[in-house]
Design an enzyme around this catalytic site. Structure first.
Site, PDB file in Angstrom:
ATOM      1  N   PRO A   8     -31.022  31.530  -3.266  1.00 30.52           N
ATOM      2  CA  PRO A   8     -30.869  32.613  -4.232  1.00 30.52           C
ATOM      3  C   PRO A   8     -31.476  32.333  -5.611  1.00 30.52           C
ATOM      4  CG  PRO A   8     -28.744  31.608  -3.721  1.00 30.52           C
ATOM      5  CD  PRO A   8     -29.730  31.088  -2.721  1.00 30.52           C
ATOM      6  N   ASN A   9     -32.075  33.373  -6.140  1.00 29.35           N
ATOM      7  CA  ASN A   9     -32.673  33.407  -7.486  1.00 29.35           C
ATOM      8  C   ASN A   9     -33.992  32.640  -7.596  1.00 29.35           C
ATOM      9  OD1 ASN A   9     -30.521  34.970  -8.738  1.00 29.35           O
ATOM     10  ND2 ASN A   9     -29.261  33.154  -8.406  1.00 29.35           N
ATOM     11  N   ARG A  16     -37.456  32.895 -14.577  1.00 27.73           N
ATOM     12  CA  ARG A  16     -36.056  32.464 -14.658  1.00 27.73           C
ATOM     13  C   ARG A  16     -35.941  31.150 -15.432  1.00 27.73           C
ATOM     14  NH1 ARG A  16     -32.872  29.483  -9.726  1.00 27.73           N
ATOM     15  NH2 ARG A  16     -30.841  29.406 -10.759  1.00 27.73           N
ATOM     16  N   TYR A  21     -36.867  25.538 -15.112  1.00 27.77           N
ATOM     17  CA  TYR A  21     -37.578  25.657 -13.834  1.00 27.77           C
ATOM     18  C   TYR A  21     -39.098  25.852 -13.976  1.00 27.77           C
ATOM     19  CZ  TYR A  21     -32.777  26.194 -12.203  1.00 27.77           C
ATOM     20  OH  TYR A  21     -31.437  25.988 -11.948  1.00 27.77           O
ATOM     21  N   ASN A  72     -34.499  24.335  -0.499  1.00 26.61           N
ATOM     22  CA  ASN A  72     -33.813  24.349  -1.786  1.00 26.61           C
ATOM     23  C   ASN A  72     -32.716  25.413  -1.664  1.00 26.61           C
ATOM     24  OD1 ASN A  72     -32.900  24.601  -4.390  1.00 26.61           O
ATOM     25  ND2 ASN A  72     -34.936  24.568  -5.311  1.00 26.61           N
ATOM     26  N   ALA A  75     -28.004  27.632  -5.667  1.00 23.67           N
ATOM     27  CA  ALA A  75     -26.570  27.481  -5.988  1.00 23.67           C
ATOM     28  C   ALA A  75     -25.709  27.235  -4.747  1.00 23.67           C
ATOM     29  CB  ALA A  75     -26.070  28.713  -6.731  1.00 23.67           C
ATOM     30  N   HIS A  78     -24.039  23.764  -3.834  1.00 26.53           N
ATOM     31  CA  HIS A  78     -22.818  23.193  -4.405  1.00 26.53           C
ATOM     32  C   HIS A  78     -21.543  23.632  -3.694  1.00 26.53           C
ATOM     33  CE1 HIS A  78     -25.742  21.987  -7.326  1.00 26.53           C
ATOM     34  NE2 HIS A  78     -26.034  23.248  -7.613  1.00 26.53           N
ATOM     35  N   ASP A  85     -22.995  23.312   7.538  1.00 25.68           N
ATOM     36  CA  ASP A  85     -22.723  23.291   8.986  1.00 25.68           C
ATOM     37  C   ASP A  85     -23.967  23.662   9.788  1.00 25.68           C
ATOM     38  OD1 ASP A  85     -20.094  22.537   8.641  1.00 25.68           O
ATOM     39  OD2 ASP A  85     -19.243  24.518   9.069  1.00 25.68           O
ATOM     40  N   GLU A  96     -33.699  18.196   1.401  1.00 24.67           N
ATOM     41  CA  GLU A  96     -33.223  19.079   0.333  1.00 24.67           C
ATOM     42  C   GLU A  96     -34.019  18.806  -0.940  1.00 24.67           C
ATOM     43  OE1 GLU A  96     -29.046  19.851   0.085  1.00 24.67           O
ATOM     44  OE2 GLU A  96     -29.023  19.387  -2.054  1.00 24.67           O
ATOM     45  N   HIS A  98     -34.548  19.910  -5.085  1.00 24.40           N
ATOM     46  CA  HIS A  98     -34.145  20.616  -6.305  1.00 24.40           C
ATOM     47  C   HIS A  98     -35.229  20.424  -7.340  1.00 24.40           C
ATOM     48  CE1 HIS A  98     -30.282  21.537  -4.682  1.00 24.40           C
ATOM     49  NE2 HIS A  98     -30.216  20.287  -4.252  1.00 24.40           N
ATOM     50  N   ILE A  99     -35.601  21.515  -7.956  1.00 24.80           N
ATOM     51  CA  ILE A  99     -36.649  21.465  -8.979  1.00 24.80           C
ATOM     52  C   ILE A  99     -36.154  20.654 -10.183  1.00 24.80           C
ATOM     53  CG2 ILE A  99     -38.015  22.906 -10.556  1.00 24.80           C
ATOM     54  CD1 ILE A  99     -37.640  25.158  -8.321  1.00 24.80           C
ATOM     55  N   SER A 100     -34.922  20.930 -10.579  1.00 23.26           N
ATOM     56  CA  SER A 100     -34.335  20.217 -11.721  1.00 23.26           C
ATOM     57  C   SER A 100     -33.566  18.994 -11.216  1.00 23.26           C
ATOM     58  CB  SER A 100     -33.391  21.149 -12.489  1.00 23.26           C
ATOM     59  OG  SER A 100     -32.282  21.504 -11.673  1.00 23.26           O
ATOM     60  N   ARG A 105     -27.335  17.628 -15.175  1.00 18.60           N
ATOM     61  CA  ARG A 105     -26.953  18.959 -15.677  1.00 18.60           C
ATOM     62  C   ARG A 105     -25.430  19.117 -15.670  1.00 18.60           C
ATOM     63  NH1 ARG A 105     -30.460  23.399 -12.837  1.00 18.60           N
ATOM     64  NH2 ARG A 105     -29.502  24.615 -14.528  1.00 18.60           N
ATOM     65  N   ARG A 109     -22.922  20.980 -10.818  1.00 16.77           N
ATOM     66  CA  ARG A 109     -24.185  20.884 -10.053  1.00 16.77           C
ATOM     67  C   ARG A 109     -24.372  19.491  -9.460  1.00 16.77           C
ATOM     68  NH1 ARG A 109     -26.954  25.655 -11.291  1.00 16.77           N
ATOM     69  NH2 ARG A 109     -26.515  26.360 -13.387  1.00 16.77           N
TER      70      ARG A 109
HETATM   71  C1  DQA Z   1     -31.632  24.277  -8.156  1.00 14.80           C
HETATM   72  C2  DQA Z   1     -30.406  23.692  -8.857  1.00 14.80           C
HETATM   73  C3  DQA Z   1     -29.173  24.533  -8.576  1.00 14.80           C
HETATM   74  O1  DQA Z   1     -28.026  23.990  -9.233  1.00 14.80           O
HETATM   75  C4  DQA Z   1     -29.372  25.951  -9.084  1.00 14.80           C
HETATM   76  O2  DQA Z   1     -28.258  26.753  -8.742  1.00 14.80           O
HETATM   77  C5  DQA Z   1     -30.641  26.564  -8.597  1.00 14.80           C
HETATM   78  C6  DQA Z   1     -31.855  25.740  -8.523  1.00 14.80           C
HETATM   79  C7  DQA Z   1     -32.924  23.519  -8.508  1.00 14.80           C
HETATM   80  O3  DQA Z   1     -33.916  23.721  -7.811  1.00 14.80           O
HETATM   81  O4  DQA Z   1     -32.963  22.757  -9.483  1.00 14.80           O
HETATM   82  O5  DQA Z   1     -30.709  27.761  -8.349  1.00 14.80           O
HETATM   83  O6  DQA Z   1     -31.445  24.164  -6.753  1.00 14.80           O
END
Ligand code: DQA
Length: 144
Positions: A8-9, A16, A21, A72, A75, A78, A85, A96, A98-100, A105, A109
């Site tokens: 999501p997002n 964003r 990001y 990725n 959210a 978490h 599962d 997995e 994560h960009i950040s 943070r 997270r």
């Molecule tokens: C994220 C980190 C997550 O905590 C956040 O909710 C995201 C992006 C990242 O790529 O850093 O949407 O997965």
């Protein structure tokens, strides 16, 4: 074939929270990634819905052509036991990304329920994390 799943997002990358990001769209990054790895067939799926992500993971797990998944979960990382599962239910390796750096943070997270079921985790390398994950999955595939 390798599959990239964004949660999501992440469809809003580019606009964003660019201070976290970056200001690049994923479409722009993906076209560069495909050029950098011309021998690799990369499929891409993004969804803002938990169930759709689970359906895509299950389909990838049932597809012998899919050699690895870069995900990725955004959210959902978490708190989605359902996505965790689904990762555990398939034998396709999942990395997995994560960009950040989620460990630098907010407290909420720092824990990843999906990482517990994943083969590896890359966090804080920006969009380069996707390419690193793909290269690792190719190496895993060669070992098999
Ligand atoms: C994220 C980190 C997550 O905590 C956040 O909710 C995201 C992006 C990242 O790529 O850093 O949407 O997965």
């Amino acid at each position: 074939m390798y599959l990239i799943i964004n949660g999501p997002n992440l469809n809003l990358l580019g606009t964003r929270e660019p201070e976290i990001y970056g200001n690049r769209t994923f479409a722009d990054y993906l076209s560069e990634l495909r050029k950098a790895l011309p021998e690799v067939n990369i499929e891409f799926f993004q969804s803002n819905s938990e169930g759709a992500i689970i359906d895509r993971l299950q389909a990838a797990g049932a597809d012998p052509e899919c050699r690895g998944i870069v995900m990725n979960p955004a959210a959902y990382t978490h708190y989605s036991i359902a996505i965790a599962d689904a990762i555990a239910a398939i034998s396709t390796p999942v990395v997995e990304v994560h960009i950040s750096n989620i460990h630098a943070r907010e407290e909420y997270r720092r824990h990843s329920v999906t990482a517990e079921k994943s083969r590896a985790v890359i966090a804080g390398c920006g969009l380069d994390g996707y390419e690193l994950a793909l290269r690792y999955l190719q190496a895993v595939d060669k070992q098999q």
